[in-house]
Design a protein around this motif. Structure first.
Motif, PDB file in Angstrom:
ATOM      1  N   LYS A   1      -3.740  -4.069  -2.125  1.00 55.82           N
ATOM      2  CA  LYS A   1      -3.351  -3.167  -1.045  1.00 55.82           C
ATOM      3  C   LYS A   1      -2.495  -3.909  -0.024  1.00 55.82           C
ATOM      4  CE  LYS A   1      -7.605  -0.501  -1.638  1.00 55.82           C
ATOM      5  NZ  LYS A   1      -8.854   0.002  -0.999  1.00 55.82           N
ATOM      6  N   GLN A   2      -2.849  -5.164   0.222  1.00 54.58           N
ATOM      7  CA  GLN A   2      -2.071  -6.003   1.133  1.00 54.58           C
ATOM      8  C   GLN A   2      -0.674  -6.246   0.558  1.00 54.58           C
ATOM      9  OE1 GLN A   2      -4.015  -9.724   1.968  1.00 54.58           O
ATOM     10  NE2 GLN A   2      -2.269 -10.572   3.088  1.00 54.58           N
ATOM     11  N   VAL A   3      -0.614  -6.521  -0.733  1.00 55.23           N
ATOM     12  CA  VAL A   3       0.668  -6.745  -1.401  1.00 55.23           C
ATOM     13  C   VAL A   3       1.529  -5.486  -1.345  1.00 55.23           C
ATOM     14  CG1 VAL A   3       1.768  -7.153  -3.645  1.00 55.23           C
ATOM     15  CG2 VAL A   3      -0.167  -8.562  -2.939  1.00 55.23           C
ATOM     16  N   PHE A   4       0.916  -4.339  -1.599  1.00 54.19           N
ATOM     17  CA  PHE A   4       1.681  -3.090  -1.600  1.00 54.19           C
ATOM     18  C   PHE A   4       2.273  -2.810  -0.219  1.00 54.19           C
ATOM     19  CE2 PHE A   4       2.127   1.518  -1.184  1.00 54.19           C
ATOM     20  CZ  PHE A   4       2.910   1.787  -2.288  1.00 54.19           C
ATOM     21  N   ASN A   5       1.479  -3.011   0.826  1.00 53.98           N
ATOM     22  CA  ASN A   5       1.987  -2.800   2.190  1.00 53.98           C
ATOM     23  C   ASN A   5       3.150  -3.741   2.486  1.00 53.98           C
ATOM     24  OD1 ASN A   5       0.098  -0.805   2.721  1.00 53.98           O
ATOM     25  ND2 ASN A   5      -1.395  -2.245   3.569  1.00 53.98           N
ATOM     26  N   HIS A   6       3.042  -4.982   1.988  1.00 54.84           N
ATOM     27  CA  HIS A   6       4.121  -5.954   2.170  1.00 54.84           C
ATOM     28  C   HIS A   6       5.381  -5.498   1.447  1.00 54.84           C
ATOM     29  CE1 HIS A   6       6.214  -9.790   2.428  1.00 54.84           C
ATOM     30  NE2 HIS A   6       6.286  -9.835   1.099  1.00 54.84           N
ATOM     31  N   ILE A   7       5.220  -4.961   0.237  1.00 51.89           N
ATOM     32  CA  ILE A   7       6.362  -4.479  -0.535  1.00 51.89           C
ATOM     33  C   ILE A   7       7.077  -3.362   0.216  1.00 51.89           C
ATOM     34  CG2 ILE A   7       7.039  -3.245  -2.638  1.00 51.89           C
ATOM     35  CD1 ILE A   7       4.729  -4.745  -4.049  1.00 51.89           C
TER      36      ILE A   7
ATOM     37  N   LEU B   1      -6.176   4.342  -6.811  1.00 51.42           N
ATOM     38  CA  LEU B   1      -5.154   3.475  -6.222  1.00 51.42           C
ATOM     39  C   LEU B   1      -3.795   3.726  -6.868  1.00 51.42           C
ATOM     40  CD1 LEU B   1      -4.823   1.167  -4.119  1.00 51.42           C
ATOM     41  CD2 LEU B   1      -5.030  -0.441  -6.029  1.00 51.42           C
ATOM     42  N   SER B   2      -3.789   3.881  -8.188  1.00 49.90           N
ATOM     43  CA  SER B   2      -2.519   4.120  -8.889  1.00 49.90           C
ATOM     44  C   SER B   2      -1.896   5.453  -8.477  1.00 49.90           C
ATOM     45  CB  SER B   2      -2.728   4.078 -10.407  1.00 49.90           C
ATOM     46  OG  SER B   2      -3.482   5.195 -10.855  1.00 49.90           O
ATOM     47  N   LYS B   3      -2.735   6.448  -8.194  1.00 48.85           N
ATOM     48  CA  LYS B   3      -2.214   7.738  -7.730  1.00 48.85           C
ATOM     49  C   LYS B   3      -1.637   7.599  -6.330  1.00 48.85           C
ATOM     50  CE  LYS B   3      -5.248  10.602 -10.586  1.00 48.85           C
ATOM     51  NZ  LYS B   3      -6.401  11.550 -10.599  1.00 48.85           N
ATOM     52  N   ASP B   4      -2.307   6.796  -5.495  1.00 48.70           N
ATOM     53  CA  ASP B   4      -1.793   6.563  -4.142  1.00 48.70           C
ATOM     54  C   ASP B   4      -0.432   5.879  -4.185  1.00 48.70           C
ATOM     55  OD1 ASP B   4      -4.047   7.680  -3.019  1.00 48.70           O
ATOM     56  OD2 ASP B   4      -5.042   5.756  -2.646  1.00 48.70           O
ATOM     57  N   TYR B   5      -0.259   4.976  -5.166  1.00 48.10           N
ATOM     58  CA  TYR B   5       0.983   4.209  -5.274  1.00 48.10           C
ATOM     59  C   TYR B   5       1.975   4.848  -6.236  1.00 48.10           C
ATOM     60  CZ  TYR B   5      -1.671   0.475  -2.966  1.00 48.10           C
ATOM     61  OH  TYR B   5      -2.427  -0.260  -2.086  1.00 48.10           O
ATOM     62  N   ASP B   6       1.578   5.988  -6.839  1.00 52.55           N
ATOM     63  CA  ASP B   6       2.447   6.725  -7.758  1.00 52.55           C
ATOM     64  C   ASP B   6       2.924   5.851  -8.913  1.00 52.55           C
ATOM     65  OD1 ASP B   6       3.831   8.892  -8.749  1.00 52.55           O
ATOM     66  OD2 ASP B   6       5.628   8.507  -7.568  1.00 52.55           O
ATOM     67  N   CYS B   7       1.958   5.227  -9.580  1.00 49.56           N
ATOM     68  CA  CYS B   7       2.303   4.365 -10.721  1.00 49.56           C
ATOM     69  C   CYS B   7       1.212   4.475 -11.776  1.00 49.56           C
ATOM     70  CB  CYS B   7       2.490   2.917 -10.272  1.00 49.56           C
ATOM     71  SG  CYS B   7       0.982   2.115  -9.679  1.00 49.56           S
ATOM     72  N   ASN B   8       1.439   3.876 -12.927  1.00 47.22           N
ATOM     73  CA  ASN B   8       0.466   3.906 -14.020  1.00 47.22           C
ATOM     74  C   ASN B   8      -0.637   2.876 -13.805  1.00 47.22           C
ATOM     75  OD1 ASN B   8       1.505   5.940 -15.909  1.00 47.22           O
ATOM     76  ND2 ASN B   8       3.265   4.576 -16.107  1.00 47.22           N
ATOM     77  N   PHE B   9      -1.776   3.136 -14.415  1.00 49.86           N
ATOM     78  CA  PHE B   9      -2.936   2.253 -14.316  1.00 49.86           C
ATOM     79  C   PHE B   9      -3.521   2.009 -15.705  1.00 49.86           C
ATOM     80  CE2 PHE B   9      -7.662   2.241 -14.214  1.00 49.86           C
ATOM     81  CZ  PHE B   9      -7.837   0.968 -13.686  1.00 49.86           C
ATOM     82  N   PHE B  10      -3.844   0.742 -15.980  1.00 51.13           N
ATOM     83  CA  PHE B  10      -4.493   0.371 -17.231  1.00 51.13           C
ATOM     84  C   PHE B  10      -5.639  -0.590 -16.913  1.00 51.13           C
ATOM     85  CE2 PHE B  10      -0.162   1.397 -18.284  1.00 51.13           C
ATOM     86  CZ  PHE B  10      -0.202   2.018 -19.526  1.00 51.13           C
TER      87      PHE B  10
ATOM     88  N   THR C   1      -3.659 -18.498  -2.381  1.00 52.39           N
ATOM     89  CA  THR C   1      -4.649 -17.868  -1.523  1.00 52.39           C
ATOM     90  C   THR C   1      -4.310 -16.387  -1.387  1.00 52.39           C
ATOM     91  OG1 THR C   1      -3.527 -18.060   0.632  1.00 52.39           O
ATOM     92  CG2 THR C   1      -4.705 -20.019  -0.169  1.00 52.39           C
ATOM     93  N   THR C   2      -5.253 -15.615  -0.876  1.00 53.32           N
ATOM     94  CA  THR C   2      -5.010 -14.184  -0.696  1.00 53.32           C
ATOM     95  C   THR C   2      -4.138 -13.909   0.524  1.00 53.32           C
ATOM     96  OG1 THR C   2      -7.126 -14.041   0.471  1.00 53.32           O
ATOM     97  CG2 THR C   2      -7.108 -13.440  -1.867  1.00 53.32           C
ATOM     98  N   HIS C   3      -3.663 -14.978   1.158  1.00 55.93           N
ATOM     99  CA  HIS C   3      -2.711 -14.822   2.264  1.00 55.93           C
ATOM    100  C   HIS C   3      -1.274 -14.964   1.763  1.00 55.93           C
ATOM    101  CE1 HIS C   3      -5.914 -14.758   5.218  1.00 55.93           C
ATOM    102  NE2 HIS C   3      -6.403 -15.896   4.736  1.00 55.93           N
ATOM    103  N   ASP C   4      -1.110 -15.431   0.513  1.00 55.58           N
ATOM    104  CA  ASP C   4       0.226 -15.581  -0.060  1.00 55.58           C
ATOM    105  C   ASP C   4       0.792 -14.214  -0.431  1.00 55.58           C
ATOM    106  OD1 ASP C   4      -0.052 -18.281   0.178  1.00 55.58           O
ATOM    107  OD2 ASP C   4      -0.500 -18.655  -1.935  1.00 55.58           O
ATOM    108  N   LEU C   5       2.045 -13.991  -0.069  1.00 56.17           N
ATOM    109  CA  LEU C   5       2.714 -12.736  -0.394  1.00 56.17           C
ATOM    110  C   LEU C   5       4.065 -13.039  -1.039  1.00 56.17           C
ATOM    111  CD1 LEU C   5       1.936 -10.774   2.894  1.00 56.17           C
ATOM    112  CD2 LEU C   5       0.926 -10.359   0.637  1.00 56.17           C
ATOM    113  N   PRO C   6       4.530 -12.182  -1.946  1.00 59.89           N
ATOM    114  CA  PRO C   6       5.813 -12.427  -2.626  1.00 59.89           C
ATOM    115  C   PRO C   6       6.979 -12.417  -1.654  1.00 59.89           C
ATOM    116  CG  PRO C   6       5.047 -10.197  -3.048  1.00 59.89           C
ATOM    117  CD  PRO C   6       3.919 -10.910  -2.376  1.00 59.89           C
ATOM    118  N   SER C   7       7.947 -13.281  -1.917  1.00 54.68           N
ATOM    119  CA  SER C   7       9.119 -13.364  -1.038  1.00 54.68           C
ATOM    120  C   SER C   7      10.018 -12.153  -1.223  1.00 54.68           C
ATOM    121  CB  SER C   7       9.916 -14.634  -1.348  1.00 54.68           C
ATOM    122  OG  SER C   7      10.531 -14.536  -2.626  1.00 54.68           O
ATOM    123  N   ALA C   8      10.832 -11.892  -0.206  1.00 56.31           N
ATOM    124  CA  ALA C   8      11.791 -10.783  -0.275  1.00 56.31           C
ATOM    125  C   ALA C   8      12.790 -11.017  -1.400  1.00 56.31           C
ATOM    126  CB  ALA C   8      12.510 -10.639   1.062  1.00 56.31           C
TER     127      ALA C   8
END
Length: 226
Positions: free
Chosen positions: A113-119, A157-166, A81-88
Motif C-alpha cells: 500500500k505504501q509502494v502504491f501511494n508512492h507510485i 486490494l487488487s480491485k482497489d488498484y484495478d489490477c489482476n491478483f494471483f 527495509t520497508t522504508h525503501d521505495l522505487p526510484s522515479a
C-alpha cells in the motif's frame, strides 16, 4: 541463385528478430517475500530458495507468450527495509510492475500500500501518456499454516488498484507463476494499443486545429543485460 537465397534468408531472420515484442518489468516488494524466487522461477522454471543480493538484479530472457516470442527485461529490486521505495527513474523505465507480498507476513502486505501511494505520487509529478499496468502476487501460497493475509484481502486490494491478483507458491508452482507474468504482458500490450490510439487522436486533432499535442521525452532505456 543460392547466394541470393542465402541473403534473402538472412534478411528474413533479421526481420523476425526485430519484430519481437519487448517488455520491461519491475518486481517490487518487501524484503523476504520471494521476489527473486518468483523471477527465476518464471525465467528458468527452476526454484532456488536462498538468495543473498546486495543490489537490484536485472535479467533479459526470451519467453513464449500466446505462441509468440517476447523479450522480457526484468528488474528484480533488492529492498533492504520497508522504508525503501522505487526510484522515479525505475518507475519511468518500467512498462509494468509486479507487486509481491508474502501471505505469511502482514507487514509485507501493508508495504504494498505504501509502494502504491508512492507510485501515484511519482506518476503525478512525472507525467506519462500511459497508465502503469500492474499485477499483485501473494507468494508462499504453500505455507497456508502460517497465513497472515487472506486471499480475500488480496482480491480486495487488487480491485482497489484495478489490477489482476494471483496467489502463488514460487516453491512448487511453475505454470501459475508464468500465467501471472504473461497476463501482465497482455495488460502492457493493451495499454500500448490504447495509448497508440490516443496518440493518433491527438495528432489528428492537431492537424484539424481542434487540439494541440506536445510530444514528451521518450522513456529512457537501460543498457542491455544478460
Amino acid at each position: 541463385m543460392s547466394s541470393n537465397s542465402g541473403i534473402k534468408g538472412i534478411r528474413q531472420v533479421r526481420r523476425k528478430k526485430s519484430s519481437l515484442s519487448e517488455v520491461k518489468i519491475v518486481v517490487l516488494g518487501a524484503p523476504g517475500v520471494g521476489k527473486t524466487a518468483l523471477t527465476v522461477r518464471f525465467l528458468t522454471k527452476r526454484y532456488i530458495g536462498e538468495y543473498d543480493h546486495q543490489s537490484d538484479s536485472r535479467y533479459k530472457h526470451e519467453i513464449m507468450v500466446d505462441g509468440d516470442p517476447v523479450i522480457f527485461e526484468i528488474c528484480d529490486t533488492c529492498t533492504k527495509t520497508t522504508h525503501d521505495l522505487p526510484s522515479a527513474d525505475l518507475l519511468t523505465w518500467a512498462d509494468g510492475l509486479v507487486l509481491v507480498y508474502s501471505i505469511t507476513d502482514r507487514s509485507s502486505f501493508t508495504y504494498l500500500k505504501q509502494v502504491f501511494n508512492h507510485i501515484q505520487e511519482v506518476k503525478g509529478s512525472h507525467s506519462k501518456d500511459k497508465d502503469m499496468p500492474m499485477v499483485i502476487l501473494g507468494n508462499k501460497g504453500d505455507m497456508v499454516h502460517l497465513r497472515q493475509v487472506s486471499s480475500e484481502e488480496g482480491e480486495i486490494l487488487s480491485k482497489d488498484y484495478d489490477c489482476n491478483f494471483f496467489e502463488v507458491a514460487a516453491a512448487d508452482q511453475v505454470t501459475e507463476v508464468a500465467d501471472a507474468f504473461h497476463e501482465l504482458f497482455r495488460e502492457v500490450n493493451a495499454t500500448r494499443r490504447k495509448n497508440k490510439t490516443s496518440l493518433l487522436d491527438r495528432v489528428l486533432g492537431t492537424k484539424s486545429g481542434n487540439r494541440v499535442y506536445h510530444r514528451g521525452k521518450s522513456d529512457s532505456s537501460l543498457a542491455k543485460f544478460q
